[in-house]
Design a protein around this motif. Structure first.
Motif, PDB file in Angstrom:
ATOM      1  N   THR A  57     -84.654 109.147   3.203  1.00 12.80           N
ATOM      2  CA  THR A  57     -84.490 109.330   4.638  1.00 12.80           C
ATOM      3  C   THR A  57     -84.881 108.433   5.528  1.00 12.80           C
ATOM      4  N   ALA A  58     -85.539 107.519   4.891  1.00 11.29           N
ATOM      5  CA  ALA A  58     -85.940 106.356   5.834  1.00 11.29           C
ATOM      6  C   ALA A  58     -84.870 105.272   6.295  1.00 11.29           C
ATOM      7  N   PRO A  59     -84.896 104.786   7.293  1.00 17.51           N
ATOM      8  CA  PRO A  59     -83.817 103.859   8.055  1.00 17.51           C
ATOM      9  C   PRO A  59     -83.703 102.717   7.102  1.00 17.51           C
ATOM     10  N   PRO A  60     -82.591 102.098   6.657  1.00 17.23           N
ATOM     11  CA  PRO A  60     -82.511 100.863   5.980  1.00 17.23           C
ATOM     12  C   PRO A  60     -83.602  99.857   6.065  1.00 17.23           C
ATOM     13  N   GLU A  61     -83.512  99.599   7.862  1.00 18.83           N
ATOM     14  CA  GLU A  61     -84.476  98.476   8.339  1.00 18.83           C
ATOM     15  C   GLU A  61     -85.777  98.634   7.836  1.00 18.83           C
ATOM     16  N   GLN A  62     -86.163  99.896   7.656  1.00 14.00           N
ATOM     17  CA  GLN A  62     -87.480 100.030   7.213  1.00 14.00           C
ATOM     18  C   GLN A  62     -87.696  99.710   6.094  1.00 14.00           C
ATOM     19  N   ILE A  63     -86.841  99.756   5.037  1.00 13.38           N
ATOM     20  CA  ILE A  63     -87.142  99.379   3.447  1.00 13.38           C
ATOM     21  C   ILE A  63     -86.679  98.040   3.359  1.00 13.38           C
ATOM     22  N   ILE A  64     -85.753  97.482   3.969  1.00 10.57           N
ATOM     23  CA  ILE A  64     -85.561  96.077   3.736  1.00 10.57           C
ATOM     24  C   ILE A  64     -86.345  95.199   4.609  1.00 10.57           C
ATOM     25  N   GLY A  65     -86.635  95.601   5.670  1.00 14.76           N
ATOM     26  CA  GLY A  65     -87.190  94.670   6.686  1.00 14.76           C
ATOM     27  C   GLY A  65     -86.224  94.167   7.719  1.00 14.76           C
ATOM     28  N   LYS A  66     -84.764  94.239   7.672  1.00 13.15           N
ATOM     29  CA  LYS A  66     -84.131  93.766   8.536  1.00 13.15           C
ATOM     30  C   LYS A  66     -82.746  94.895   8.677  1.00 13.15           C
ATOM     31  N   SER A  67     -82.010  94.856   9.779  1.00  8.31           N
ATOM     32  CA  SER A  67     -80.882  95.768   9.913  1.00  8.31           C
ATOM     33  C   SER A  67     -79.928  95.387   8.715  1.00  8.31           C
ATOM     34  N   VAL A  68     -79.354  96.536   8.234  1.00 12.39           N
ATOM     35  CA  VAL A  68     -78.543  96.444   7.138  1.00 12.39           C
ATOM     36  C   VAL A  68     -77.355  96.977   7.653  1.00 12.39           C
ATOM     37  N   VAL A  69     -76.127  96.480   7.041  1.00 10.89           N
ATOM     38  CA  VAL A  69     -74.832  96.719   7.482  1.00 10.89           C
ATOM     39  C   VAL A  69     -73.934  96.884   6.162  1.00 10.89           C
ATOM     40  N   PHE A  70     -73.539  98.067   6.006  1.00  8.80           N
ATOM     41  CA  PHE A  70     -72.915  98.251   4.588  1.00  8.80           C
ATOM     42  C   PHE A  70     -71.387  98.287   4.507  1.00  8.80           C
ATOM     43  N   THR A  71     -71.136  97.289   3.397  1.00  9.51           N
ATOM     44  CA  THR A  71     -69.590  97.235   3.243  1.00  9.51           C
ATOM     45  C   THR A  71     -69.371  96.901   1.579  1.00  9.51           C
ATOM     46  N   ASP A  72     -68.237  97.536   1.241  1.00  9.39           N
ATOM     47  CA  ASP A  72     -67.986  97.338  -0.341  1.00  9.39           C
ATOM     48  C   ASP A  72     -67.589  95.991  -0.761  1.00  9.39           C
ATOM     49  N   ALA A  73     -67.176  95.227   0.409  1.00 11.49           N
ATOM     50  CA  ALA A  73     -66.669  93.914   0.303  1.00 11.49           C
ATOM     51  C   ALA A  73     -67.725  92.751  -0.137  1.00 11.49           C
ATOM     52  N   ALA A  74     -69.029  93.187   0.307  1.00 14.52           N
ATOM     53  CA  ALA A  74     -70.069  92.229  -0.047  1.00 14.52           C
ATOM     54  C   ALA A  74     -70.756  92.686  -1.374  1.00 14.52           C
ATOM     55  N   VAL A  75     -69.899  91.916  -2.391  1.00 19.13           N
ATOM     56  CA  VAL A  75     -70.292  92.124  -3.953  1.00 19.13           C
ATOM     57  C   VAL A  75     -71.546  91.713  -4.349  1.00 19.13           C
ATOM     58  N   LYS A  76     -72.202  90.710  -3.631  1.00 18.89           N
ATOM     59  CA  LYS A  76     -73.477  90.257  -3.559  1.00 18.89           C
ATOM     60  C   LYS A  76     -74.247  90.045  -2.054  1.00 18.89           C
ATOM     61  N   PRO A  77     -75.268  90.781  -2.083  1.00 19.91           N
ATOM     62  CA  PRO A  77     -75.698  90.833  -0.554  1.00 19.91           C
ATOM     63  C   PRO A  77     -75.843  89.405   0.335  1.00 19.91           C
ATOM     64  N   VAL A  78     -75.282  89.582   1.456  1.00 21.19           N
ATOM     65  CA  VAL A  78     -75.288  88.397   2.194  1.00 21.19           C
ATOM     66  C   VAL A  78     -76.420  88.486   3.460  1.00 21.19           C
ATOM     67  N   VAL A  79     -77.264  87.618   3.454  1.00 21.88           N
ATOM     68  CA  VAL A  79     -78.331  87.673   4.254  1.00 21.88           C
ATOM     69  C   VAL A  79     -78.287  86.469   5.466  1.00 21.88           C
ATOM     70  N   GLY A  80     -78.526  86.641   6.651  1.00 19.48           N
ATOM     71  CA  GLY A  80     -78.436  85.543   7.614  1.00 19.48           C
ATOM     72  C   GLY A  80     -78.134  86.007   9.101  1.00 19.48           C
ATOM     73  N   ASP A  81     -78.161  84.973   9.710  1.00 16.31           N
ATOM     74  CA  ASP A  81     -77.812  85.296  11.380  1.00 16.31           C
ATOM     75  C   ASP A  81     -76.269  85.075  11.348  1.00 16.31           C
ATOM     76  N   PHE A  82     -75.614  86.334  11.720  1.00 11.40           N
ATOM     77  CA  PHE A  82     -74.402  86.151  11.706  1.00 11.40           C
ATOM     78  C   PHE A  82     -73.636  85.828  12.985  1.00 11.40           C
ATOM     79  N   ASN A  83     -74.643  85.120  14.116  1.00 10.57           N
ATOM     80  CA  ASN A  83     -74.114  84.733  15.036  1.00 10.57           C
ATOM     81  C   ASN A  83     -73.453  83.394  14.818  1.00 10.57           C
ATOM     82  N   TYR A  84     -73.676  82.949  13.717  1.00 12.32           N
ATOM     83  CA  TYR A  84     -73.242  81.686  13.202  1.00 12.32           C
ATOM     84  C   TYR A  84     -71.892  81.750  12.217  1.00 12.32           C
TER      85      TYR A  84
END
Length: 398
Positions: free
Chosen positions: A322-349
């Motif tokens: 029941t905890a928000p994903p950002e509390q678990i991971i430490g950063k905002s999480v966006v879900f997409t089945d296209a990300a076969v491996k997690p992509v981490v970064g500053d998406f302004n780039y």
């Protein structure tokens, strides 16, 4: 002389058929005139032959005149009807006070008239082609839809990556510079800039999106037509964006668009960070980012992978579910089945740019009877700095 039946026959024909009949009889008339001239100067030709040929010419000329009269009347009628429709359409758009409704009415006219191979009114084009709205602004923009259709494809990068619509766009990779060459503290960024340069040039990569529209929708309300076509086109564009950004095997020429690209002589790959578990890999990837990128970092990952992390961490407890994903991971999480491996970064780039030009075309699927509204567009996705991202991987089992 033509019989009344002949006149009625021609009057029942369409404008196209009348044009064809005029061309056919015109050719016959020209041939008979030539034969008549030849007989007239031929001393061996009898006067009866000449008179018969003259009668044949008169009959063909009379027939041609009847068809031409019917053609001219029908053509004038259709032109007047079309002019009246255009005037009514312009008057309708002109009397709409709500600017948003004006654009909807203009778009509906664009879609209908393009499908029906008819010209667009000047007022509609003025609304769609000005510098603020743009005739193809819907391409990089997502709008709400109320028409009930199949679930729309979405690009989770919308709202996180940058989207622009500028022809021949060229931008700096960094938003600021210092006169000291050593001001870049991140060594990976410094190496990347030395390898690839300090600017990004966006290219033009063509793709097509098709929206299938039934005749009932074409003849329906403006709102239903615009929402149906816009929704389908936007879904297609969003799906294309998502596909190229997370392609594990990019198409030739689109390698630079993918987060999962492999390194070349001029194209650095995104660094991979490993961990004993997926949770370790993701958190290690966040930690591995330079602080300039870590502050605004987000995690794009599959929901199934996130559930696996929760199951490993929960150890039988339901609290973490029941905890928000950002509390678990430490950063905002966006879900997409296209990300076969997690992509981490500053998406302004991560930056999508569309060319201002777009081509419209239509076709009809003979098998289904559906109209196809086709848009050809050009875009590019540039990962401005690969060093602003990391790919999280689980350490392979020995």
């Amino acid at each position: 002389m033509l019989l009344p039946l002949d006149i009625q026959f021609f009057s029942d024909k369409t404008l196209y058929e009348l044009k064809q009949a005029m061309a056919t009889i015109g050719q016959q008339l020209k041939k008979v005139e030539g034969e008549l001239s030849a007989k007239a100067i031929d001393p061996s030709a009898s006067i009866e032959d000449i008179q018969a040929q003259q009668k044949s010419k008169e009959d063909l000329q009379a027939r041609f005149n009847v068809i031409k009269q019917q053609h001219d009347e029908l053509e004038a009628e259709q032109k007047a009807k079309f002019a009246q429709q255009q005037a009514m359409k312009q008057a309708t758009i002109g009397h709409i006070e709500d600017p948003q409704q004006k654009v909807i009415a203009a778009k509906a006219e664009l879609y209908r008239n393009t499908i029906r191979k008819q010209p667009i009114s000047e007022e509609a084009m003025a609304l769609l082609d000005d510098s603020t709205t743009g005739g193809n602004k819907f391409l990089p923009k997502t709008v709400s839809t109320q028409i009930i259709t199949e679930p729309k494809a979405k690009n989770p990068l919308r709202g996180h990556s940058m989207h622009t619509q500028i022809t021949n766009l060229e931008i700096p990779k960094l938003t600021y510079v210092l006169d000291d060459d050593d001001f870049i503290e991140d060594g990976a960024t410094a190496k990347e800039l030395k390898l690839t340069g300090d600017t990004v040039q966006f290219g033009r990569h063509k793709f097509k999106v098709k929206a299938e529209v039934s005749e009932t929708v074409v003849n329906g309300t403006d709102v239903a037509l615009v929402q149906s076509v816009d929704g389908a086109l936007e879904s297609g564009v969003a799906a294309k964006e998502r596909k190229v950004a997370f392609a594990t095997s990019p198409k030739a020429g689109e390698e630079h668009m993918s987060f999962y690209r492999t390194a070349t002589a001029t194209l650095p790959e995104i660094a991979k960070v490993q961990g004993a578990t997926l949770f370790d890999a993701v958190t290690n990837a966040i930690a591995d980012l330079h602080e300039d990128y870590r502050e605004n970092a987000k995690v794009f990952m599959r929901f199934t992978d996130y559930l696996s992390i929760i199951k490993d961490l929960a150890n039988g407890s339901a609290t973490l579910f029941t905890a928000p994903p950002e509390q678990i991971i430490g950063k905002s999480v966006v879900f997409t089945d296209a990300a076969v491996k997690p992509v981490v970064g500053d998406f302004n780039y991560s930056h999508f740019n569309y060319d201002l030009n777009a081509l419209y075309d239509t076709d009809k699927n003979i098998s289904t009877g559906m109209h196809q509204f086709v848009v050809t567009a050009w875009f590019d996705h540039q990962i401005k700095l690969a060093s602003a991202f990391r790919i999280a991987e689980v350490t392979p089992t020995p």
